[in-house]
Design a protein around this motif. Sequence first.
Motif, PDB file in Angstrom:
ATOM      1  N   HIS A 362      26.860 -48.617  36.809  1.00  0.00           N
ATOM      2  CA  HIS A 362      27.238 -47.848  37.808  1.00  0.00           C
ATOM      3  C   HIS A 362      28.029 -46.432  37.720  1.00  0.00           C
ATOM      4  CE1 HIS A 362      26.362 -50.726  41.389  1.00  0.00           C
ATOM      5  NE2 HIS A 362      26.003 -51.176  40.459  1.00  0.00           N
ATOM      6  N   ASN A 363      27.420 -45.543  37.251  1.00  0.00           N
ATOM      7  CA  ASN A 363      28.031 -44.242  37.238  1.00  0.00           C
ATOM      8  C   ASN A 363      27.498 -43.097  37.879  1.00  0.00           C
ATOM      9  OD1 ASN A 363      29.447 -42.193  36.307  1.00  0.00           O
ATOM     10  ND2 ASN A 363      29.071 -42.389  34.079  1.00  0.00           N
ATOM     11  N   ASP A 364      27.340 -43.240  39.159  1.00  0.00           N
ATOM     12  CA  ASP A 364      26.604 -42.176  39.897  1.00  0.00           C
ATOM     13  C   ASP A 364      26.839 -40.736  39.785  1.00  0.00           C
ATOM     14  OD1 ASP A 364      25.805 -44.881  41.005  1.00  0.00           O
ATOM     15  OD2 ASP A 364      26.294 -44.247  42.926  1.00  0.00           O
ATOM     16  N   MET A 365      28.202 -40.618  39.715  1.00  0.00           N
ATOM     17  CA  MET A 365      28.662 -39.271  39.380  1.00  0.00           C
ATOM     18  C   MET A 365      28.190 -38.725  37.853  1.00  0.00           C
ATOM     19  SD  MET A 365      30.068 -37.543  41.741  1.00  0.00           S
ATOM     20  CE  MET A 365      30.542 -36.302  40.696  1.00  0.00           C
ATOM     21  N   GLY A 366      28.497 -39.690  36.857  1.00  0.00           N
ATOM     22  CA  GLY A 366      27.925 -39.460  35.610  1.00  0.00           C
ATOM     23  C   GLY A 366      26.358 -38.990  35.324  1.00  0.00           C
ATOM     24  N   ASN A 367      25.572 -39.962  36.041  1.00  0.00           N
ATOM     25  CA  ASN A 367      24.123 -39.526  36.202  1.00  0.00           C
ATOM     26  C   ASN A 367      23.940 -38.238  36.882  1.00  0.00           C
ATOM     27  OD1 ASN A 367      23.960 -42.288  35.224  1.00  0.00           O
ATOM     28  ND2 ASN A 367      23.403 -43.195  37.051  1.00  0.00           N
ATOM     29  N   HIS A 368      24.592 -38.091  38.016  1.00  0.00           N
ATOM     30  CA  HIS A 368      24.471 -36.741  38.505  1.00  0.00           C
ATOM     31  C   HIS A 368      24.662 -35.493  37.993  1.00  0.00           C
ATOM     32  CE1 HIS A 368      22.880 -35.796  42.736  1.00  0.00           C
ATOM     33  NE2 HIS A 368      24.134 -35.095  43.006  1.00  0.00           N
ATOM     34  N   VAL A 369      25.749 -35.511  37.188  1.00  0.00           N
ATOM     35  CA  VAL A 369      26.100 -34.644  36.496  1.00  0.00           C
ATOM     36  C   VAL A 369      25.446 -34.193  35.280  1.00  0.00           C
ATOM     37  CG1 VAL A 369      28.000 -33.898  34.721  1.00  0.00           C
ATOM     38  CG2 VAL A 369      28.616 -34.387  37.179  1.00  0.00           C
ATOM     39  N   ARG A 370      24.873 -35.218  34.465  1.00  0.00           N
ATOM     40  CA  ARG A 370      23.956 -35.079  33.370  1.00  0.00           C
ATOM     41  C   ARG A 370      22.843 -34.769  33.964  1.00  0.00           C
ATOM     42  NH1 ARG A 370      26.942 -39.528  31.723  1.00  0.00           N
ATOM     43  NH2 ARG A 370      25.204 -41.108  32.678  1.00  0.00           N
ATOM     44  N   ASP A 371      22.162 -34.970  35.039  1.00  0.00           N
ATOM     45  CA  ASP A 371      20.744 -34.545  35.787  1.00  0.00           C
ATOM     46  C   ASP A 371      20.785 -32.884  35.742  1.00  0.00           C
ATOM     47  OD1 ASP A 371      18.353 -34.812  36.985  1.00  0.00           O
ATOM     48  OD2 ASP A 371      19.560 -34.261  38.702  1.00  0.00           O
ATOM     49  N   PHE A 372      22.119 -32.471  36.359  1.00  0.00           N
ATOM     50  CA  PHE A 372      22.301 -31.254  36.478  1.00  0.00           C
ATOM     51  C   PHE A 372      22.213 -30.254  35.277  1.00  0.00           C
ATOM     52  CE2 PHE A 372      25.503 -27.701  37.366  1.00  0.00           C
ATOM     53  CZ  PHE A 372      24.644 -26.597  37.827  1.00  0.00           C
ATOM     54  N   LEU A 373      22.912 -30.983  34.209  1.00  0.00           N
ATOM     55  CA  LEU A 373      23.195 -30.378  32.964  1.00  0.00           C
ATOM     56  C   LEU A 373      21.783 -29.958  32.244  1.00  0.00           C
ATOM     57  CD1 LEU A 373      26.661 -31.718  31.813  1.00  0.00           C
ATOM     58  CD2 LEU A 373      26.142 -29.410  32.741  1.00  0.00           C
ATOM     59  N   ALA A 374      20.939 -31.129  32.487  1.00  0.00           N
ATOM     60  CA  ALA A 374      19.846 -31.154  31.911  1.00  0.00           C
ATOM     61  C   ALA A 374      18.978 -29.941  32.525  1.00  0.00           C
ATOM     62  CB  ALA A 374      18.921 -32.659  31.884  1.00  0.00           C
ATOM     63  N   ALA A 375      18.875 -30.063  33.695  1.00  0.00           N
ATOM     64  CA  ALA A 375      18.003 -28.912  34.888  1.00  0.00           C
ATOM     65  C   ALA A 375      18.443 -27.712  34.302  1.00  0.00           C
ATOM     66  CB  ALA A 375      18.200 -29.249  36.037  1.00  0.00           C
ATOM     67  N   ILE A 376      19.775 -27.316  34.009  1.00  0.00           N
ATOM     68  CA  ILE A 376      20.048 -26.021  33.692  1.00  0.00           C
ATOM     69  C   ILE A 376      19.249 -25.567  32.314  1.00  0.00           C
ATOM     70  CG2 ILE A 376      21.974 -24.670  32.475  1.00  0.00           C
ATOM     71  CD1 ILE A 376      24.141 -26.140  34.221  1.00  0.00           C
ATOM     72  N   LYS A 377      18.954 -26.562  31.395  1.00  0.00           N
ATOM     73  CA  LYS A 377      18.393 -26.310  30.246  1.00  0.00           C
ATOM     74  C   LYS A 377      16.772 -26.231  30.554  1.00  0.00           C
ATOM     75  CE  LYS A 377      21.809 -27.181  27.332  1.00  0.00           C
ATOM     76  NZ  LYS A 377      22.579 -28.097  26.062  1.00  0.00           N
ATOM     77  N   SER A 378      16.313 -27.035  31.316  1.00  0.00           N
ATOM     78  CA  SER A 378      14.922 -27.412  31.488  1.00  0.00           C
ATOM     79  C   SER A 378      14.295 -26.518  32.742  1.00  0.00           C
ATOM     80  CB  SER A 378      14.615 -28.803  31.663  1.00  0.00           C
ATOM     81  OG  SER A 378      14.949 -29.036  33.178  1.00  0.00           O
TER      82      SER A 378
END
Length: 442
Positions: A362-378
């Motif tokens: 249960h780490n909604d914030m962590g997931n959301h942030v990692r999703d953003f960081l991945a999208a910055i690169k992809s």
Amino acid sequence: MEISRRTFIKKSTQGGLAFSLASGLYLPRTVWGANEKVNVGLIGCRNKGFNVLKDFLNTASVNCTGICDVDSKLLEERTAELNSDFSQSPKTYSDFRKMLEDKDMDAVIVGSPDHWHCLHTVNACQAGKDVYVEKPLANSIAECRVMTQSAQKHKRVVQVGQQQRSGVVWNGVMDYIKDGKLGKLRQVNIWANFNYGIGAKKEDDRSVPQGVDYDFWLGPAPKRSFNPTRFHGNWRHFWDYGGGLMTDWGVHLIDMALWAKDITTPPKKVMAYGENLSFEDHSRETFDTMSVVFPMEDYVINWQHTAGIQSGPYDMLYGVEFVGDKSTIVANRENWILKLEGSTDKEEAEREASPYRKTSPHNDMGNHVRDFLAAIKSRKETKCPISIGENVAMYAHMGNIAARTGSGLLEWDSERQAFQGNKEANDLLMPEYRKPWEFPKA
Ligand SMILES: NC(=O)c1ccc[n+]([C@@H]2O[C@H](COP(=O)([O-])OP(=O)(O)OC[C@H]3O[C@@H](n4cnc5c(N)ncnc54)[C@H](O)[C@@H]3O)[C@@H](O)[C@H]2O)c1
């Protein structure tokens, strides 16, 4: 061979491409080394913005290169914390425009009060930064529109801080509904009753605290004398800066009702009642008591809040009830329960729900942030792109506008981007910016 960012910029500059001196814009990083860190800056350091920054730093894949606030005491405290807890030494700024000039900064977190989101986000997009902007997207429908246009025009990756889109509970619920297990979804009932929704105890106006640039805090909002009950944290209960529980929690929870049917368009109609009926010794303009109905094509979304209490249906102070022909789901951020129609057998219901329960942490914030960081690169779309943030913010703002104008029923004309035949409601679509601030162009 991977080209590092600096080599890339140097090469591009030699080719005359990287910096547009006339506009002051520069080419954002497009090529990433395998473990290259993302340089982030934060605008608005007190509460949520700083917590989001900590979530970024906990991924160990970012550097914090700048933090900005109009409260200098906060800047000092946050710098010390970043230094001791994360070994980060960001530059500090009181003016976000200066921070956005940093050519090595890839992304910014916008954690300012809602009335600032538009200027902060549009300026960041224009400066070539990707943006993690807190919800609600902005404090008005017109601001949301120009923000989306700006992100599109400047090809920026945006994640709106509606972290439930990355949440394990909500993803399980959506899978269950979209597999047709609920039968026909006909009603989504949403409630959010929070103590804080009545604002702070009333206090007299007073002098501005030392180290605070209050005029800069007000920014495009109307000038007025300082009052702590409208300042840090408490601003959300005043129309000039926020929209009360309706926008604060509405965008999180109404978004679940829209996601359930993948609705990406604004409501055609909204009916609302909102009043201040209690807790007169507390300071606020936004409503403590509110009910809003969105009649959709083939289902209805019902919102209600009773601020000042900390309880609600199913013993939950906030929640979402998805009512279908075959079963009903009741969910909040921590858990969801399934009730099968015509059965009180809880074990049978759990057997039915369990394949849809996600086991990831249960780490909604962590997931959301990692999703953003991945999208910055992809450069791919985030879980909550700006279009989703804009759309749900429209629902929440329309609820407030219908209640504020006592209109009963408002009808939205998507082509004209206006309410049909209601000038008073249309006057609330766009705030008048106080000079020297100007409503931005994309
Ligand atoms: N996603 C979530 O679950 C969640 C939770 C809480 C808050 N939020 C959102 O986060 C945002 C911030 O809320 P908060 O509770 O942290 O507010 P806050 O008042 O505690 O913090 C806002 C900060 O922004 C600073 N600020 C104001 N104007 C500024 C400017 N022009 N330049 C730089 N800094 C400026 C303030 O000084 C303050 O430090 C809001 O949009 C809120 O809705 C989201």
